[in-house]
Design a protein around this motif. Structure first.
Motif, PDB file in Angstrom:
ATOM      1  N   PRO A  22      38.054  37.672  41.150  1.00 21.97           N
ATOM      2  CA  PRO A  22      38.084  38.490  39.939  1.00 21.97           C
ATOM      3  C   PRO A  22      37.520  37.766  38.707  1.00 21.97           C
ATOM      4  O   PRO A  22      37.278  36.558  38.708  1.00 21.97           O
ATOM      5  N   SER A  48      38.515  34.064  37.162  1.00 19.13           N
ATOM      6  CA  SER A  48      39.563  33.757  38.143  1.00 19.13           C
ATOM      7  C   SER A  48      40.070  32.323  38.052  1.00 19.13           C
ATOM      8  O   SER A  48      41.223  32.050  38.417  1.00 19.13           O
ATOM      9  N   MET A 106      42.961  39.686  50.563  1.00 11.90           N
ATOM     10  CA  MET A 106      41.501  39.671  50.600  1.00 11.90           C
ATOM     11  C   MET A 106      41.012  40.858  51.416  1.00 11.90           C
ATOM     12  O   MET A 106      41.520  41.130  52.506  1.00 11.90           O
ATOM     13  N   ALA A 148      36.628  43.370  43.218  1.00 17.23           N
ATOM     14  CA  ALA A 148      37.750  42.432  43.277  1.00 17.23           C
ATOM     15  C   ALA A 148      38.470  42.448  41.940  1.00 17.23           C
ATOM     16  O   ALA A 148      37.888  42.093  40.911  1.00 17.23           O
ATOM     17  N   SER A 205      41.932  46.437  44.521  1.00 18.35           N
ATOM     18  CA  SER A 205      40.577  46.062  44.930  1.00 18.35           C
ATOM     19  C   SER A 205      40.150  46.967  46.090  1.00 18.35           C
ATOM     20  O   SER A 205      40.970  47.357  46.918  1.00 18.35           O
ATOM     21  N   SER A 258      33.344  42.161  39.810  1.00 18.68           N
ATOM     22  CA  SER A 258      34.414  41.192  39.600  1.00 18.68           C
ATOM     23  C   SER A 258      35.135  41.592  38.319  1.00 18.68           C
ATOM     24  O   SER A 258      34.560  41.512  37.232  1.00 18.68           O
ATOM     25  N   CYS A 314      33.665  39.421  51.298  1.00 14.81           N
ATOM     26  CA  CYS A 314      35.084  39.369  50.966  1.00 14.81           C
ATOM     27  C   CYS A 314      35.311  39.465  49.463  1.00 14.81           C
ATOM     28  O   CYS A 314      34.719  38.705  48.685  1.00 14.81           O
ATOM     29  N   ALA A 315      36.182  40.383  49.050  1.00 12.22           N
ATOM     30  CA  ALA A 315      36.665  40.487  47.682  1.00 12.22           C
ATOM     31  C   ALA A 315      38.105  40.016  47.658  1.00 12.22           C
ATOM     32  O   ALA A 315      38.949  40.554  48.378  1.00 12.22           O
ATOM     33  N   VAL A 316      38.387  39.024  46.823  1.00 10.78           N
ATOM     34  CA  VAL A 316      39.736  38.458  46.771  1.00 10.78           C
ATOM     35  C   VAL A 316      40.513  39.079  45.618  1.00 10.78           C
ATOM     36  O   VAL A 316      40.069  39.073  44.473  1.00 10.78           O
ATOM     37  N   GLN A 317      41.661  39.638  45.934  1.00 10.63           N
ATOM     38  CA  GLN A 317      42.604  40.108  44.908  1.00 10.63           C
ATOM     39  C   GLN A 317      43.534  38.934  44.615  1.00 10.63           C
ATOM     40  O   GLN A 317      44.337  38.542  45.458  1.00 10.63           O
TER      41      GLN A 317
END
Length: 247
Positions: free
Chosen positions: A40, A43, A227, A192, A207, A163, A4-7
């Motif tokens: 990111p 973050s 995400m 992300a 992302s 990131s 998972c990449a969180v924006q």
């Protein structure tokens, strides 16, 4: 493996508040059986170089202990961004929490010229070893440098986690670079980016995930928190969002 990449839109300078909101995304990822989540660049503080020295801390900061508990409970790898204290200028760091293991810190090795007055560079790459993959960590500017991704590939990484904290005008170029790198190194790339306040401007979002031969399998928009979850077994992605707060 589900990655998972969180924006994310950081609240500038509010480490405790950002920790709480990171926790919500981690719980969401765990509910969807994710095995890794990352955020990111910087973050937990927001990307604000002029504030970094006053906000810098160390990987063992007790405010971060919640991430180790979540990692242990949900068997999930967690990567969060924050400035790290050194004997010189702070470093742009990512602290990585792995289940039932000591936390590790990675520091950005390649700094942009604009960052040199505020930060010092790291010296060592980081690889996250799992049963399925060897994942390399990269932070923003260095993730667009061919030598950084080539080094990751030479160390056996098959997934590259970027990131970043990039503004909207640079995102077309960044997407093109990541597509090229996946073709060159047969590597999956997951990026992300932030939205919201970013060094006096706003993060550009978008992302995204790229797989072998440069195919972009999914991309978020340029404005909203969300995400992106990539399943490396099926090479498919889905978008997950936190429920909106009640009015």
């Amino acid at each position: 493996m589900k990655l998972c990449a969180v924006q994310y839109a950081s609240t500038t300078g509010d480490i405790e508040g950002n920790v709480a909101r990171h926790t919500e995304f981690i719980e969401l990822a765990a509910a969807h059986e994710a095995e890794l989540i990352f955020f990111p660049e910087l973050s937990l503080t927001g990307y604000e170089p002029t504030l970094a020295k006053g906000l810098a801390t160390h990987p063992e900061d007790p405010r971060l202990e919640v991430f180790q508990r979540l990692s242990d409970t949900h068997e999930i790898v967690i990567g969060v961004g924050l400035p790290l204290v050194t004997s010189q200028k702070p470093q742009i760091g990512m602290v990585v929490f792995q289940p039932h293991s000591g936390r590790q810190a990675y520091a950005k090795q390649r700094l942009h010229d604009d960052e040199l007055p505020y930060f010092s560079s790291g010296e060592k790459p980081m690889l996250i070893e799992t049963r399925e993959h060897r994942l390399a960590v990269a932070i923003c500017y260095e993730s667009l440098q061919p030598d950084h991704v080539a080094t990751a590939a030479s160390l056996g990484a098959d997934v590259y986690l970027a990131s970043v904290a990039k503004l909207a005008p640079g995102m077309d170029e960044a997407h093109a670079y990541y597509a090229t790198f996946t073709r060159s190194h047969a590597m999956t790339i997951l990026m992300a980016n932030c939205v919201g306040p970013c060094d006096g401007d706003a993060g550009g979002g978008r992302s995204a995930a790229w797989i072998d031969r440069g195919k972009r399998v999914a991309s978020l928009d340029g404005e909203q928190e969300a995400m992106l979850m990539l399943d490396t077994a099926t090479l498919t992605a889905q978008v997950l969002s936190l429920a909106a707060p009640a009015a």
